[in-house]
Motif scaffolding. Structure first.
Motif, mmCIF file in Angstrom:
data_model
loop_
_atom_site.group_PDB
_atom_site.id
_atom_site.type_symbol
_atom_site.label_atom_id
_atom_site.label_comp_id
_atom_site.label_asym_id
_atom_site.label_seq_id
_atom_site.Cartn_x
_atom_site.Cartn_y
_atom_site.Cartn_z
ATOM 1 N N UNK A 128 0.842 -1.194 0.000
ATOM 2 C CA UNK A 128 0.000 0.000 0.000
ATOM 3 C C UNK A 128 0.878 1.245 0.000
ATOM 4 N N UNK A 129 0.309 2.336 -0.476
ATOM 5 C CA UNK A 129 1.045 3.602 -0.511
ATOM 6 C C UNK A 129 0.154 4.726 -0.019
ATOM 7 N N UNK A 130 0.764 5.655 0.706
ATOM 8 C CA UNK A 130 0.052 6.825 1.204
ATOM 9 C C UNK A 130 0.779 8.065 0.710
ATOM 10 N N UNK A 131 0.059 8.923 0.001
ATOM 11 C CA UNK A 131 0.591 10.199 -0.484
ATOM 12 C C UNK A 131 -0.212 11.309 0.185
ATOM 13 N N UNK A 146 1.449 16.942 3.197
ATOM 14 C CA UNK A 146 2.073 17.478 4.408
ATOM 15 C C UNK A 146 3.502 16.958 4.470
ATOM 16 N N UNK A 147 4.327 17.627 5.238
ATOM 17 C CA UNK A 147 5.727 17.212 5.303
ATOM 18 C C UNK A 147 5.844 15.837 5.957
ATOM 19 N N UNK A 148 6.788 15.056 5.477
ATOM 20 C CA UNK A 148 7.012 13.713 5.992
ATOM 21 C C UNK A 148 6.369 12.615 5.163
ATOM 22 N N UNK A 149 5.611 12.984 4.147
ATOM 23 C CA UNK A 149 4.940 12.011 3.284
ATOM 24 C C UNK A 149 5.262 12.338 1.828
#
Length: 133
Positions: free
Chosen positions: A90-93, A96-99
């Motif tokens: 899975x991927x999370x975009x 916000x900073x850090x992603x």
């Protein structure tokens, strides 16, 4: 348990009260305070332009910084919460900073706040809108 009901009763009372005052344009903006004789000036304390309800909601750069901060704080909370569901497929975009930035997928600066791709089959898209009050 009584405290719980007491808190929510007053919480909803204040939201209702604020909404009615907002609709009737009777919130304590500088313009209204001047009209009521409680202020000497119509001007915004931060940008020295006439402060109306519309100015507070959309026009003042000072208030815009607070709205942006609140939007990004809520977005960061949602992204952190979703991060627990991310595995190796899975991927999370998130914007916000850090992603990783969602512009990787769209190739554009105009994009939703969060993309959540699950197993390359399902894509969840989140566009966060945070009201001013």
């Amino acid at each position: 348990m009584l405290y719980y009901y007491y808190y929510y009763y007053y919480y909803y009372y204040y939201i209702y009260n604020f909404t009615i005052r907002y609709i009737n344009n009777s919130l304590a903006t500088c313009k209204n305070l001047f009209r009521w004789g409680s202020s000497q000036s119509l001007d915004c304390y931060f940008c020295v332009r006439p402060e109306s309800l519309l100015h507070v909601v959309t026009g003042s750069q000072h208030y815009l910084k607070h709205f942006t901060w609140r939007h990004n704080s809520i977005l960061n909370f949602i992204a952190t919460s979703l991060q627990t569901a991310v595995d190796d497929r899975s991927s999370l975009y998130a914007d916000v900073s850090g992603y990783s930035s969602p512009s990787i997928i769209t190739g554009d600066t105009f994009h939703p706040n969060i993309y959540f791709l699950i197993h390359s089959k399902c894509l969840y898209i989140l566009e966060l809108t945070v009201g001013f009050e």
